[in-house]
Structure formats: structure tokens, C-alpha cells
Design an enzyme around this catalytic site. Structure first.
Site, PDB file in Angstrom:
ATOM      1  N   GLY A   1       0.880  -1.247  -0.216  1.00  0.00           N
ATOM      2  CA  GLY A   1       0.089   0.146   0.103  1.00  0.00           C
ATOM      3  C   GLY A   1       0.906   1.193  -0.059  1.00  0.00           C
ATOM      4  O   GLY A   1       0.339   2.253  -0.521  1.00  0.00           O
TER       5      GLY A   1
ATOM      6  N   ASP B   1      -4.955   2.218  10.601  1.00  0.00           N
ATOM      7  CA  ASP B   1      -6.507   1.964  11.052  1.00  0.00           C
ATOM      8  C   ASP B   1      -6.659   1.488  12.501  1.00  0.00           C
ATOM      9  O   ASP B   1      -6.435   2.540  13.298  1.00  0.00           O
ATOM     10  CB  ASP B   1      -6.904   1.112   9.925  1.00  0.00           C
ATOM     11  CG  ASP B   1      -8.619   0.796  10.135  1.00  0.00           C
ATOM     12  OD1 ASP B   1      -9.123   1.686  10.867  1.00  0.00           O
ATOM     13  OD2 ASP B   1      -9.026  -0.013   9.553  1.00  0.00           O
TER      14      ASP B   1
HETATM   15  P1  IMP Z   1      -4.212  -1.787  10.985  1.00  0.00           P
HETATM   16  O1  IMP Z   1      -3.380  -2.579  11.210  1.00  0.00           O
HETATM   17  O2  IMP Z   1      -5.810  -1.638  11.185  1.00  0.00           O
HETATM   18  O3  IMP Z   1      -3.721  -0.235  11.252  1.00  0.00           O
HETATM   19  O4  IMP Z   1      -4.364  -1.559   9.458  1.00  0.00           O
HETATM   20  C1  IMP Z   1      -3.436  -1.126   8.523  1.00  0.00           C
HETATM   21  C2  IMP Z   1      -3.674  -1.854   7.128  1.00  0.00           C
HETATM   22  O5  IMP Z   1      -4.824  -2.056   6.848  1.00  0.00           O
HETATM   23  C3  IMP Z   1      -3.299  -0.772   5.900  1.00  0.00           C
HETATM   24  O6  IMP Z   1      -2.127  -0.902   6.048  1.00  0.00           O
HETATM   25  C4  IMP Z   1      -3.924  -1.070   4.963  1.00  0.00           C
HETATM   26  O7  IMP Z   1      -3.317  -2.186   4.100  1.00  0.00           O
HETATM   27  C5  IMP Z   1      -5.280  -1.970   5.549  1.00  0.00           C
HETATM   28  N1  IMP Z   1      -6.407  -0.841   5.403  1.00  0.00           N
HETATM   29  C6  IMP Z   1      -6.871  -0.348   6.384  1.00  0.00           C
HETATM   30  N2  IMP Z   1      -8.027   0.652   6.076  1.00  0.00           N
HETATM   31  C7  IMP Z   1      -7.942   0.495   4.759  1.00  0.00           C
HETATM   32  C8  IMP Z   1      -8.842   1.408   3.762  1.00  0.00           C
HETATM   33  O8  IMP Z   1      -9.726   2.071   4.360  1.00  0.00           O
HETATM   34  N3  IMP Z   1      -8.431   1.114   2.585  1.00  0.00           N
HETATM   35  C9  IMP Z   1      -7.428   0.208   2.057  1.00  0.00           C
HETATM   36  N4  IMP Z   1      -6.661  -0.478   2.933  1.00  0.00           N
HETATM   37  C10 IMP Z   1      -6.966  -0.195   4.477  1.00  0.00           C
HETATM   38 MG    MG Z   2      -0.908  -2.151   4.397  1.00  0.00          MG
END
Ligand code: IMP
Ligand code: MG
Length: 193
Positions: free
Chosen positions: A54, A113
Site C-alpha cells: 500500500g 487504522d
Molecule cells: P491496521 O493494522 O488496522 O492499522 O491496518 C492497516 C492496514 O489495513 C493498512 O496498511 C491497509 O493495508 C489496510 N487498510 C485499513 N484501512 C484501509 C482502507 O480504508 N483502505 C485500504 N486499506 C485499508
Molecule cells: Mg497495508
């Protein structure tokens, strides 16, 4: 014009509900983020760790704005949706670079996120005894009543709790090449939140 592209029958754009952050806004913010980062490191050599896939586009724009000596080592992590068994331990698809001892590390990710990905990466990196570990995310998702498991030192944009795609971010591996950060139409996401 973005609007013209959305109006076209282009298969990339026809599921896009709206542009949340335009390519011009991104370019301006990336330049100012680079200034913030350069001021903190003050000429020291950086080790950039982009989190694949990403942050690919964000990283490539950001590093060309950073007037610092730097190395780049790739990190690849699969994050799992909430509610699955794997959710508490993101999977590392590439070995963590071995020679990080004494380095100033900057993790670059697309979106913060839940913070689970950054928290587990930071914990794994600390075991390598770097001089410092900081993180830079293009987006930080604000969810009412929730505190992320990890913070970020540099944040491009705070965004509402919507699923976004484009400028590197995907939905089921697609839409990464949209030049703007966009929200998809509900029917294109099916059951995804
Ligand atoms: P976390 O571990 O919940 O902070 O999620 C992070 C990862 O989830 C990011 O690096 C993205 O790959 C994916 N992600 C979270 N929210 C989104 C979104 O709205 N669109 C696309 N990918 C997301
Ligand atoms: Mg990611």
C-alpha cells in the site's frame, strides 16, 4: 479533470463514489511532510522501511522530496480483518532486514487504522536494536471512541471512518493505481466496511 474521468466509462473509475483527497492535495501535503521529516532528522542517514504494497506510491513520492542520505529496505505484511484468528498477529511475508542495529528507521505505511500493523512491526524492529524508530503514514483513520494500538510520528491526512482506495491503497488488490484517494460506491464493496 477528475470529474471527466469519473464520468467516462473507464473501468477503473466507474465504481468510484467520490474523491476524498485529490492528487493535487496529496502532492502539496507530501512536500510539506517531507519538510517535517527532514527537520527532525537534520541530515542524518535514514533507513526507510516502506510497508508493501500500500505505501508503494506514497513512498516513491515522499523519498524524492527528502534531501537526506537514505537506505531503503522493504517490509511486507498481510493484515487481517477484525474477527479472524490472525487479527492479533499480522503476517510478515518478507524477513525483517537483519542489519538495523544503530540505524534511524522511518516506517512508511499507507494508512493507520487499528494500529495493529504498526504496533507489531515496531515491536519486531525494537528487537533489532535500532537507534530510533519513527513512523509516517499517509492517512490516519479517525474512528469515534477508538484509540489506535499505535500512533504515528508523521501523518499526511486524517480521514473519516470510510474505506478508501487509490494512491496505493486497494480493495481486494484493485484500485491502487487511482491517482486520487477515493471512496468506492457501496455496491462495489459488497459486504466490506
Ligand atoms: P491496521 O493494522 O488496522 O492499522 O491496518 C492497516 C492496514 O489495513 C493498512 O496498511 C491497509 O493495508 C489496510 N487498510 C485499513 N484501512 C484501509 C482502507 O480504508 N483502505 C485500504 N486499506 C485499508
Ligand atoms: Mg497495508
Amino acid at each position: 479533470m477528475v470529474g471527466d474521468e469519473i464520468m467516462s466509462t473507464d473501468r477503473l473509475w466507474h465504481n468510484v463514489e467520490k474523491v476524498l483527497v485529490s492528487r493535487d492535495e496529496i502532492a502539496l501535503r507530501v512536500a510539506s511532510l517531507a519538510g517535517e521529516i527532514a527537520a527532525v532528522y537534520d541530515g542524518r542517514e535514514l533507513t526507510i522501511l516502506p510497508v508493501l504494497t500500500g505505501s508503494l506510491i506514497f513512498t516513491s513520492d515522499l523519498i524524492r522530496r527528502l534531501p537526506l542520505p537514505m537506505r531503503i529496505d522493504l517490509i511486507s505484511i498481510s493484515s487481517y480483518p477484525d474477527g479472524t484468528l490472525e487479527s492479533s498477529s499480522p503476517k510478515f511475508n518478507l524477513p525483517i532486514p537483519a542489519d538495523l542495529s544503530g540505524r534511524d528507521i522511518l516506517i512508511v505505511d499507507d494508512i493507520l487504522d487499528s494500529g495493529r500493523t504498526l504496533a507489531s512491526l515496531a515491536a519486531a524492529l525494537e528487537r533489532r536494536k535500532p537507534a530510533s524508530v519513527r513512523s509516517c503514514v499517509l492517512l490516519r483513520k479517525l474512528v469515534a471512541g477508538r484509540k489506535p494500538l499505535a500512533g504515528a510520528d508523521f501523518v499526511g491526512f486524517d480521514v473519516p471512518d470510510e474505506f478508501v482506495v487509490g494512491y496505493g491503497l486497494d480493495f481486494k488488490h484493485l484500485y491502487r493505481n487511482l491517482p486520487d484517494i477515493c471512496v468506492l460506491k457501496a455496491h462495489a464493496k459488497g459486504g466490506a466496511s
